[in-house]
Design a protein around this motif. Structure first.
Motif, PDB file in Angstrom:
ATOM      1  N   THR A  56       0.850  -1.187   0.000  1.00 37.43           N
ATOM      2  CA  THR A  56       0.000   0.000   0.000  1.00 37.43           C
ATOM      3  C   THR A  56       0.886   1.237   0.000  1.00 37.43           C
ATOM      4  N   SER A  57       0.321   2.338  -0.427  1.00 41.91           N
ATOM      5  CA  SER A  57       1.075   3.591  -0.470  1.00 41.91           C
ATOM      6  C   SER A  57       1.574   4.008   0.904  1.00 41.91           C
ATOM      7  N   GLU A  58       0.856   3.608   1.945  1.00 42.30           N
ATOM      8  CA  GLU A  58       1.170   4.040   3.301  1.00 42.30           C
ATOM      9  C   GLU A  58       2.253   3.206   3.980  1.00 42.30           C
ATOM     10  N   GLY A  59       2.861   2.267   3.264  1.00 45.23           N
ATOM     11  CA  GLY A  59       3.986   1.519   3.812  1.00 45.23           C
ATOM     12  C   GLY A  59       3.666   0.124   4.295  1.00 45.23           C
ATOM     13  N   SER A  60       2.474  -0.388   4.015  1.00 38.47           N
ATOM     14  CA  SER A  60       2.148  -1.758   4.407  1.00 38.47           C
ATOM     15  C   SER A  60       2.589  -2.741   3.331  1.00 38.47           C
ATOM     16  N   VAL A  61       3.087  -3.883   3.787  1.00 35.53           N
ATOM     17  CA  VAL A  61       3.494  -4.978   2.909  1.00 35.53           C
ATOM     18  C   VAL A  61       2.834  -6.229   3.459  1.00 35.53           C
ATOM     19  N   GLY A  62       2.190  -7.003   2.587  1.00 31.94           N
ATOM     20  CA  GLY A  62       1.471  -8.158   3.110  1.00 31.94           C
ATOM     21  C   GLY A  62       1.294  -9.256   2.086  1.00 31.94           C
ATOM     22  N   THR A  63       0.666 -10.336   2.543  1.00 34.75           N
ATOM     23  CA  THR A  63       0.370 -11.469   1.674  1.00 34.75           C
ATOM     24  C   THR A  63      -1.098 -11.851   1.820  1.00 34.75           C
ATOM     25  N   VAL A  64      -1.652 -12.397   0.747  1.00 38.08           N
ATOM     26  CA  VAL A  64      -2.986 -12.985   0.746  1.00 38.08           C
ATOM     27  C   VAL A  64      -2.820 -14.444   0.363  1.00 38.08           C
ATOM     28  N   ALA A  65      -3.330 -15.351   1.204  1.00 39.88           N
ATOM     29  CA  ALA A  65      -3.182 -16.779   0.958  1.00 39.88           C
ATOM     30  C   ALA A  65      -3.976 -17.203  -0.275  1.00 39.88           C
ATOM     31  N   PRO A  66      -3.510 -18.222  -0.978  1.00 40.27           N
ATOM     32  CA  PRO A  66      -4.252 -18.688  -2.160  1.00 40.27           C
ATOM     33  C   PRO A  66      -5.563 -19.361  -1.768  1.00 40.27           C
ATOM     34  N   GLU A  67      -6.438 -19.497  -2.748  1.00 40.43           N
ATOM     35  CA  GLU A  67      -7.677 -20.245  -2.527  1.00 40.43           C
ATOM     36  C   GLU A  67      -7.331 -21.689  -2.167  1.00 40.43           C
ATOM     37  N   PRO A  68      -8.125 -22.359  -1.319  1.00 46.64           N
ATOM     38  CA  PRO A  68      -9.455 -21.985  -0.840  1.00 46.64           C
ATOM     39  C   PRO A  68      -9.463 -21.348   0.542  1.00 46.64           C
ATOM     40  N   CYS A  69      -8.484 -20.531   0.864  1.00 46.24           N
ATOM     41  CA  CYS A  69      -8.442 -19.895   2.178  1.00 46.24           C
ATOM     42  C   CYS A  69      -9.745 -19.138   2.447  1.00 46.24           C
ATOM     43  N   ALA A  70     -10.317 -19.336   3.643  1.00 43.53           N
ATOM     44  CA  ALA A  70     -11.584 -18.695   3.997  1.00 43.53           C
ATOM     45  C   ALA A  70     -11.441 -17.735   5.166  1.00 43.53           C
ATOM     46  N   THR A  71     -10.524 -18.016   6.099  1.00 43.57           N
ATOM     47  CA  THR A  71     -10.338 -17.146   7.265  1.00 43.57           C
ATOM     48  C   THR A  71      -8.857 -16.899   7.502  1.00 43.57           C
ATOM     49  N   ASP A  72      -8.551 -15.758   8.107  1.00 44.11           N
ATOM     50  CA  ASP A  72      -7.177 -15.392   8.435  1.00 44.11           C
ATOM     51  C   ASP A  72      -6.269 -15.494   7.208  1.00 44.11           C
ATOM     52  N   CYS A  73      -6.752 -14.988   6.077  1.00 45.04           N
ATOM     53  CA  CYS A  73      -6.034 -15.131   4.803  1.00 45.04           C
ATOM     54  C   CYS A  73      -5.021 -14.015   4.557  1.00 45.04           C
ATOM     55  N   ILE A  74      -5.118 -12.928   5.328  1.00 46.79           N
ATOM     56  CA  ILE A  74      -4.315 -11.740   5.060  1.00 46.79           C
ATOM     57  C   ILE A  74      -3.347 -11.508   6.214  1.00 46.79           C
ATOM     58  N   LYS A  75      -2.051 -11.409   5.883  1.00 46.75           N
ATOM     59  CA  LYS A  75      -1.012 -11.105   6.875  1.00 46.75           C
ATOM     60  C   LYS A  75      -0.249  -9.878   6.382  1.00 46.75           C
ATOM     61  N   SER A  76       0.112  -8.982   7.310  1.00 43.71           N
ATOM     62  CA  SER A  76       0.798  -7.775   6.860  1.00 43.71           C
ATOM     63  C   SER A  76       1.641  -7.170   7.966  1.00 43.71           C
ATOM     64  N   LEU A  77       2.531  -6.290   7.559  1.00 43.11           N
ATOM     65  CA  LEU A  77       3.265  -5.422   8.477  1.00 43.11           C
ATOM     66  C   LEU A  77       3.383  -4.059   7.829  1.00 43.11           C
ATOM     67  N   ASN A  78       3.664  -3.056   8.637  1.00 45.23           N
ATOM     68  CA  ASN A  78       3.900  -1.716   8.112  1.00 45.23           C
ATOM     69  C   ASN A  78       5.318  -1.305   8.471  1.00 45.23           C
ATOM     70  N   VAL A  79       6.092  -0.920   7.468  1.00 43.60           N
ATOM     71  CA  VAL A  79       7.503  -0.611   7.699  1.00 43.60           C
ATOM     72  C   VAL A  79       7.676   0.540   8.671  1.00 43.60           C
ATOM     73  N   ASN A  80       6.658   1.390   8.801  1.00 44.49           N
ATOM     74  CA  ASN A  80       6.777   2.537   9.694  1.00 44.49           C
ATOM     75  C   ASN A  80       6.715   2.156  11.172  1.00 44.49           C
ATOM     76  N   HIS A  81       6.339   0.919  11.461  1.00 43.65           N
ATOM     77  CA  HIS A  81       6.348   0.444  12.845  1.00 43.65           C
ATOM     78  C   HIS A  81       7.746   0.059  13.306  1.00 43.65           C
ATOM     79  N   PHE A  82       8.729   0.122  12.381  1.00 44.74           N
ATOM     80  CA  PHE A  82      10.082  -0.331  12.692  1.00 44.74           C
ATOM     81  C   PHE A  82      11.112   0.787  12.583  1.00 44.74           C
ATOM     82  N   ASN A  83      10.662   2.032  12.454  1.00 47.27           N
ATOM     83  CA  ASN A  83      11.633   3.118  12.297  1.00 47.27           C
ATOM     84  C   ASN A  83      11.506   4.179  13.397  1.00 47.27           C
ATOM     85  N   ASP A  84      10.949   3.787  14.533  1.00 48.73           N
ATOM     86  CA  ASP A  84      10.880   4.655  15.722  1.00 48.73           C
ATOM     87  C   ASP A  84      10.083   5.936  15.495  1.00 48.73           C
TER      88      ASP A  84
END
Length: 533
Positions: free
Chosen positions: A245-273
């Motif tokens: 995302t433009s705001e600094g998030s990087v993530g993954t979306v699990a392939p099908e047939p994932c139904a729950t908890d399919c999206i994992k992410s972090l934001n780089v701005n949480h690591f630069n104090d």
């Protein structure tokens, strides 16, 4: 179905023939796709370097704006013979029955910046439309057209805007979609959903429709990253979709047939104090389970854990310069990274934003060997010039020896608006490159300091050792091929059109069609087909 196209036959004013013309039947595409898993030996002595086919994308080199998951921006199949005489057609306006409603409509595509191709060699793309000042939105579209410009499939969607200049340089979604292994268009939609669009026959029109084959809410209302803005999507070799995302998030979306908890992410701005606010304005190549992304401050490698969670494998600085340069859409590097290998070593490269900018090559592996530093090599391909900015991905091609790679960068300095190249106007000249060896040795290639390349996503061709680009001269726009070994040498050049806005490509892609007979150039009013005679 009625298609309206502007057609012209042009004879260029400067040019020289290169290799003989090659023509290929589309029936050879299956064999060609297998062959394109490797770069051909386009340079004497070069050993083919693997460019793996991502199993979750359609065949290289036609699955995203940068050709493949590594973002090499290069072809290894012969293109048409260079000629000063070309036929030019622009496909931009269509009158037809809407495949969803059956209502007769007239659609103006606007610029179509990224080019992918289906199994029959038809262009499948996403087009930007035109801004409506009364409603403050664009009517954008997903389309498929055949080589004659006939509209085969269509889907429209509305994108609102508040700032027209910002909207004209927002490439997320429209430019950074990809075509998956089922030839579906996978893109980040303006409502914050990742959607896989599948082409199907329409019950009410001769034009096919696109239907939602998968829909994942990531940044939309109620999504885990509600309120952020999609930038780019590329899948890894396990089918997880890396997104940013433009705001600094990087993530993954699990392939099908994932139904729950399919999206994992972090934001780089949480690591630069909290000392800086990093933003993302480019796309990301993928290698294995990893992806590489530069923000407007740092270069990153992200790895994926077994549950899909992204992790920062390493982070390295680059010279972001003193401010946003003319011809760029943000402050920082304007290039999406490119990944490559020399032997068993992995590397990634960007063009930085220094006052006298460098091509920077990083060792891409997670762990360095004893005595190694993260930056393998860097060099300024344009010397001490300061009027240099690059808003497009570099081109990666085999070097002159089995242990080297050549990397090319263009100069977009001065392309501040669509008026920057109106009429006789041009931008600052420049196309440069370096050759780098796995031990860190680097050599600056002879640069072309005069060719004006305002904005096109240029391409390399390993088969004939050329760089194909779209240049602006006083008398108009030219499709031009440079010698990859000596960029000062013009192999051929053909006049495409004058200084009217309809020939301005405004940061869109140049692509070689699968048959190898013609090129498409994204231009402000649609796509322009250029066929050398």
């Amino acid at each position: 179905m009625q298609s309206v196209e502007a057609t012209a036959s042009n004879t260029g004013k400067v040019g020289a023939l290169s290799a003989p013309r090659h023509s290929k039947s589309l029936a050879t595409l299956a064999l060609l796709a297998v062959a394109l898993l490797f770069w051909g030996p386009g340079v004497a002595g070069a050993v083919p370097a693997a460019v793996p086919q991502n199993p979750w994308m359609s065949p290289n080199p036609w699955n995203n704006i940068h050709n493949d998951a590594a973002f090499t921006d290069s072809y290894s199949m012969p293109g048409p013979a260079g000629s000063p005489s070309v036929d030019v057609q622009t496909f931009s306006q269509y009158t037809f029955q809407d495949p969803d409603t059956g209502q007769q409509i007239t659609a103006n595509t606007g610029e179509c910046p990224a080019h992918t191709y289906d199994t029959d060699g038809n262009l499948q793309t996403v087009c930007g439309g035109y801004p409506n000042p009364f409603t403050n939105d664009f009517v954008r579209s997903i389309i498929t057209i055949d080589p004659n410009g006939n509209l085969l499939a269509y889907k429209s969607f509305v994108v609102p805007f508040t700032n027209i200049q910002a909207a004209l340089t927002e490439f997320g979604g429209i430019g950074y979609f990809y075509q998956d292994n089922e030839h579906r268009v996978v893109m980040g939609m303006p409502n914050g959903h990742i959607v896989a669009w599948e082409r199907q026959p329409s019950p009410v029109s001769e034009v096919d429709r696109y239907v939602m084959a998968r829909d994942i809410n990531v940044t939309g209302s109620g999504g885990p990253l509600d309120g952020e803005n999609f930038y780019a999507l590329v899948p890894n070799d396990r089918g997880y979709i890396w997104f940013t995302t433009s705001e600094g998030s990087v993530g993954t979306v699990a392939p099908e047939p994932c139904a729950t908890d399919c999206i994992k992410s972090l934001n780089v701005n949480h690591f630069n104090d909290g000392t800086i606010q990093e933003r993302i304005s480019e796309s990301h190549p993928v290698a294995g389970r990893s992806t590489f992304q530069q923000t407007d401050h740092f270069m990153y490698r992200f790895d994926m854990a077994s549950d899909g969670s992204p992790e920062i494998a390493w982070k390295a600085p680059y010279d972001r310069g003193t401010g946003q340069k003319p011809g760029q859409t943000s402050w920082g590097s304007g290039t999406s990274p490119s990944f490559f290998k020399i032997g068993d070593r992995e590397f990634v490269t960007i063009f930085d934003n220094g006052v006298t900018p460098n091509i920077v090559v990083y060792r891409a592996e997670k762990y360095l060997r004893p005595g190694e530093e993260r930056i393998l090599a860097q060099a300024a391909p344009f010397g001490d010039r300061t009027d240099i900015s690059d808003e497009n991905s570099e081109i990666v091609m085999p070097g002159s020896t089995p242990d080297s790679i050549r990397i090319y960068a263009e100069n977009n300095w001065g392309n501040e608006s669509v008026l920057s190249t109106a009429g006789p106007l041009t931008t600052a000249g420049g196309f440069g490159g370096i050759e780098v060896w796995s031990d860190g040795r680097v050599e600056v290639l002879p640069a072309n300091h005069t060719i004006s390349v305002p904005s096109v996503v240029s391409k390399g061709n390993i088969a004939d050792n050329s760089i194909i680009t779209y240049e602006k001269r006083v008398d108009g726009w030219y499709l031009t091929a440079l010698d990859a070994a000596d960029l000062r040498q013009v192999l051929w050049s053909a006049w495409v059109g004058g200084g009217e806005p309809r020939f301005n490509n405004w940061y869109a892609q140049l692509s070689l069609a699968p048959g190898g007979d013609y090129y498409y150039i994204g231009t402000l009013t649609g796509v322009t087909k250029v066929t050398p005679r």
